[in-house]
Design an enzyme around this catalytic site. Structure first.
Site, mmCIF file in Angstrom:
data_model
loop_
_atom_site.group_PDB
_atom_site.id
_atom_site.type_symbol
_atom_site.label_atom_id
_atom_site.label_comp_id
_atom_site.label_asym_id
_atom_site.label_seq_id
_atom_site.Cartn_x
_atom_site.Cartn_y
_atom_site.Cartn_z
ATOM 1 N N CYS A 285 0.802 -1.239 0.000
ATOM 2 C CA CYS A 285 0.000 0.000 0.000
ATOM 3 C C CYS A 285 0.827 1.278 0.000
ATOM 4 O O CYS A 285 0.800 2.037 -0.970
ATOM 5 C CB CYS A 285 -0.930 0.000 1.208
ATOM 6 S SG CYS A 285 -2.181 -1.285 1.098
HETATM 7 N N1 LIG Z 1 -2.782 -6.149 1.717
HETATM 8 C C1 LIG Z 1 -3.208 -5.063 2.333
HETATM 9 O O1 LIG Z 1 -2.850 -4.818 3.473
HETATM 10 C C2 LIG Z 1 -4.181 -4.108 1.666
HETATM 11 C C3 LIG Z 1 -4.803 -3.148 2.469
HETATM 12 C C4 LIG Z 1 -5.705 -2.267 1.886
HETATM 13 C C5 LIG Z 1 -5.928 -2.327 0.524
HETATM 14 N N2 LIG Z 1 -5.303 -3.258 -0.257
HETATM 15 C C6 LIG Z 1 -5.621 -3.289 -1.683
HETATM 16 O O2 LIG Z 1 -6.464 -4.389 -1.954
HETATM 17 C C7 LIG Z 1 -6.187 -4.940 -3.247
HETATM 18 C C8 LIG Z 1 -5.844 -6.415 -3.110
HETATM 19 O O3 LIG Z 1 -4.679 -6.552 -2.328
HETATM 20 P P1 LIG Z 1 -4.264 -7.906 -1.611
HETATM 21 O O4 LIG Z 1 -3.171 -7.537 -0.651
HETATM 22 O O5 LIG Z 1 -5.441 -8.637 -1.101
HETATM 23 O O6 LIG Z 1 -3.649 -8.718 -2.852
HETATM 24 P P2 LIG Z 1 -3.174 -10.255 -2.874
HETATM 25 O O7 LIG Z 1 -2.095 -10.350 -3.871
HETATM 26 O O8 LIG Z 1 -2.958 -10.745 -1.481
HETATM 27 O O9 LIG Z 1 -4.471 -11.036 -3.412
HETATM 28 C C9 LIG Z 1 -5.044 -10.808 -4.636
HETATM 29 C C10 LIG Z 1 -5.613 -12.113 -5.168
HETATM 30 O O10 LIG Z 1 -6.275 -11.834 -6.402
HETATM 31 C C11 LIG Z 1 -6.085 -12.929 -7.291
HETATM 32 N N3 LIG Z 1 -6.369 -12.445 -8.633
HETATM 33 C C12 LIG Z 1 -5.640 -11.588 -9.385
HETATM 34 N N4 LIG Z 1 -6.275 -11.320 -10.541
HETATM 35 C C13 LIG Z 1 -7.430 -12.024 -10.530
HETATM 36 C C14 LIG Z 1 -8.501 -12.162 -11.439
HETATM 37 N N5 LIG Z 1 -8.519 -11.495 -12.590
HETATM 38 N N6 LIG Z 1 -9.504 -12.996 -11.106
HETATM 39 C C15 LIG Z 1 -9.510 -13.664 -9.935
HETATM 40 N N7 LIG Z 1 -8.508 -13.557 -9.030
HETATM 41 C C16 LIG Z 1 -7.484 -12.747 -9.321
HETATM 42 C C17 LIG Z 1 -4.666 -13.346 -7.023
HETATM 43 O O11 LIG Z 1 -4.449 -14.679 -7.413
HETATM 44 C C18 LIG Z 1 -4.566 -13.173 -5.493
HETATM 45 O O12 LIG Z 1 -4.898 -14.348 -4.802
HETATM 46 C C19 LIG Z 1 -5.055 -4.081 -3.804
HETATM 47 O O13 LIG Z 1 -5.600 -3.051 -4.581
HETATM 48 C C20 LIG Z 1 -4.419 -3.489 -2.563
HETATM 49 O O14 LIG Z 1 -3.777 -2.261 -2.830
HETATM 50 C C21 LIG Z 1 -4.439 -4.174 0.304
#
Ligand SMILES: NC(=O)c1ccc[n+]([C@@H]2O[C@H](COP(=O)([O-])OP(=O)(O)OC[C@H]3O[C@@H](n4cnc5c(N)ncnc54)[C@H](O)[C@@H]3O)[C@@H](O)[C@H]2O)c1
Length: 445
Positions: A285
C-alpha cells in the site's frame, strides 16, 4: 457527513429486491481475489450469514479455502473451516459462477508497471468477467486501491456495454479496503467502511450489504470521494514517514537521538501524532498508492509535490542504512566486501509474514552488491527465493555470533534483543528494537 437517506429518492424494483435479499441473508456474494483483502472479507460476509463464493485464479488458494485451510495469518483456520463446513463459503477458479452472485466485490491487486504507472489490468480483467455475465439486480463493488475516477471511467463503461442502467438495473460502488494485516485490535468487522456509489441508490444498496458484515458504514457522496479517502489515508502515512525519516537524517547530523525526540514529542496530548523512522517503505500500500494519485494528477497537469518528496526521502533510506553498516564495519577495520552481515527481519513490518516491497530485500541486495556475505533470520519467513536459489532463515544466536554486524530491519515481537546484543559484535538498529538496552555495540538509525 453525506447521508443518502432511502426516503430522498425512489429505489427501483431491482434495488428494493436486492436490499430485501441482503437483509434476509439470501443474497449470494462473490469476491474476486482471495488474498490479504478478499479472504478476510469473504469470511466476514459468510460469518454474517450470507452465502459467499470466492473466486481466484490460483487453484492452490481455491483448494486451500475449500479444505478450510487458511493461508492468511489474520484468518484462523477454525473461522474459515466453520464457514466452509456450514456451506456458507466455497471457492472457485471458474468465473462463470459470477452470474449467480447478487453482489460481486473486486479485491484484486493494483500494482505499478515497470515505469511506475498504475497497472489496472487485473481490475479490468475482473470487470470484464463481471460484465460478460451482468444481469439486472446485481451490485458490483470495487475495493482495490486505485486513483480517483477508476470506478466511473474504467469499470462503469465496461458494465454499461450490457445495455443496463446503473442505479436502476444494476448498482456500482467503490469501497476502499482499509485492512491492516497483523493488527490485533482492528480487523474487517470493526474498521469503519467508506462507501461511495455512482448514484444514491448504488450507495444505499452497497451500504445495506456492508452493514451486515461491518460494524460502521460511512457513506460518501461519490465513488471519486471514496477513492480519494483511501489515497489521503495512505499519502498521509507516506508523507509523515518521509518527514520523520528526514528528521532522523537531521538528528544524525546534529548528534541527537531521534527516538528520544519522538517519544518526548508524543507526550503532547494534542496536535502531534508519532511516526517512526525506518529502513524504507514496504508492503502493497504505502509505497504504491500515493503514486496512483500523483499519476492521476499528472494527467491534470498538476505535480503532487509532497508525494514526490516523501517518495524520494523514503526510497533513499535503504542506501542510508547500508552507509551506516559500512561505517560500523569501518570501525572494526573491515570493508563491506567479505564481511558477514546478518539481517534480522525480512517482512516490511513486524509480526506479519508479508515481504512484498520490503526494504529488507533492497538492503540485502545493496549489501550483496558491495560484496557482503549476507544471511537473515526471520521467524515469519522460513525461506526466501534469492538469485535463483533459496536463502533460509538461520538459527538466531549462532548466526548472530558468526556475523560481523547484525542489522535489525524489522522489530518482530518476542525476539531476545538483549541476548542478540550480548552475542553480537555490532548491531545496527533501524527500528529502536533495542530500546532500553544500554550498549556501545548498538548504532541506531
Ligand atoms: N494487503 C493489504 O494490506 C491491503 C490493504 C488495503 C488495501 N489493499 C488493496 O487491496 C487490493 C488487493 O490486495 P491484496 O493484498 O489482497 O492482494 P493479494 O495479492 O494478497 O491477493 C489478490 C488475489 O487476487 C487474485 N487475482 C488476481 N487477478 C485475478 C482475477 N482477474 N480474477 C480472480 N482472481 C485474481 C490473485 O491470485 C490473489 O490471490 C489491492 O488493490 C491493494 O492495494 C491491500
Amino acid at each position: 457527513m453525506f447521508d443518502p437517506s432511502e426516503d430522498s429518492f425512489a429505489l427501483t424494483d431491482h434495488a428494493a429486491e436486492l436490499t430485501e435479499k441482503i437483509r434476509a441473508g439470501q443474497a449470494r456474494v462473490g469476491t474476486i481475489g482471495l488474498g490479504y483483502v478478499g479472504l478476510p472479507l469473504s469470511v466476514e460476509f459468510a460469518t454474517a450469514g450470507l452465502p459467499v463464493t470466492g473466486f481466484d485464479l490460483s487453484a492452490e488458494k481455491v483448494k486451500a479455502v475449500n479444505a478450510g485451510r487458511s493461508y492468511i495469518k489474520d484468518v484462523p483456520d477454525e473461522r474459515l473451516r466453520t464457514c466452509v463446513q456450514a456451506g456458507r463459503l466455497a471457492a472457485s477458479t471458474d468465473l462463470g459462477g459470477l452470474g449467480a452472485c447478487d453482489a460481486v466485490v473486486i479485491c484484486v491487486p493494483t500494482p505499478l508497471s515497470k515505469t511506475k504507472d498504475p497497472d489496472l489490468s487485473l481490475v479490468v480483467e475482473a470487470a470484464k468477467a463481471i460484465a460478460a455475465r451482468l444481469r439486472s439486480g446485481q451490485l458490483v463493488v470495487l475495493e482495490s486501491t486505485t486513483y480517483p475516477g477508476t470506478t466511473e471511467e474504467l469499470i462503469l463503461p465496461l458494465l454499461r456495454e450490457r445495455g443496463l442502467e446503473v442505479g436502476a438495473d444494476f448498482f456500482l460502488a467503490f469501497s476502499p479496503e482499509r485492512v491492516d494485516p497483523g493488527n490485533p485490535r482492528f480487523g474487517t468487522r470493526n474498521t469503519p467502511k467508506i462507501i461511495g456509489g455512482v448514484t444514491p441508490a448504488c450507495t444505499a444498496v452497497a451500504r445495506t450489504l456492508y452493514a451486515r458484515a461491518v460494524d460502521t458504514v460511512i457513506p460518501v457522496s461519490s465513488t471519486q470521494a471514496a477513492e480519494m479517502v483511501k489515497l489521503l489515508e495512505n499519502t498521509f502515512r507516506s508523507v509523515n514517514i518521509g518527514l520523520v525519516n528526514e528528521v532522523a537524517l537531521m538528528c544524525d547530523r546534529l548528534g541527537v537521538d531521534v527516538w528520544e525526540v519522538i517519544d518526548a514529542a508524543a507526550t503532547k496530548p494534542f496536535g502531534f501524532m508519532p511516526f517512526y523512522p525506518g529502513p524504507g517503505l514496504g508492503g502493497h500500500c504505502i509505497p504504491i498508492d500515493p503514486l496512483y494519485l500523483s499519476w492521476k494528477l499528472k494527467t491534470l497537469n498538476y505535480r503532487a509535490r509532497f508525494i514526490e518528496l516523501a517518495g524520494e526521502i523514503n526510497s533513499e533510506m535503504p542506501e542510508h542504512v547500508c552507509e551506516i553498516v559500512a561505517n560500523v564495519l569501518n570501525d572494526q577495520e573491515r570493508s563491506v566486501k567479505g564481511s558477514r552481515v546478518l539481517v534480522l527481519g525480512l517482512t516490511y513490518k513486524k509480526d506479519i509474514d508479508d515481504v512484498r516491497e520490503s526494504p529488507s530485500l533492497d538492503i540485502l541486495r545493496l549489501l550483496e552488491a558491495r560484496g557482503a556475505r549476507v544471511g537473515y533470520h526471520d521467524p515469519f519467513v522460513p525461506k526466501l527465493a534469492w538469485n535463483g536459489a533459496a536463502l533460509r532463515s538461520e538459527d538466531l544466536l549462532p548466526a548472530v555470533r558468526a556475523a560481523d554486524v547484525v542489522v535489525i530491519l524489522t522489530d518482530h515481537t518476542g525476539l531476545p534483543y538483549g541476548e542478540i546484543v550480548d552475542a553480537a559484535k555490532a548491531v545496527v538498529d533501524t527500528r529502536n528494537a533495542t530500546r532500553g538496552l544500554r550498549s556501545d555495540k548498538v548504532v541506531k538509525l
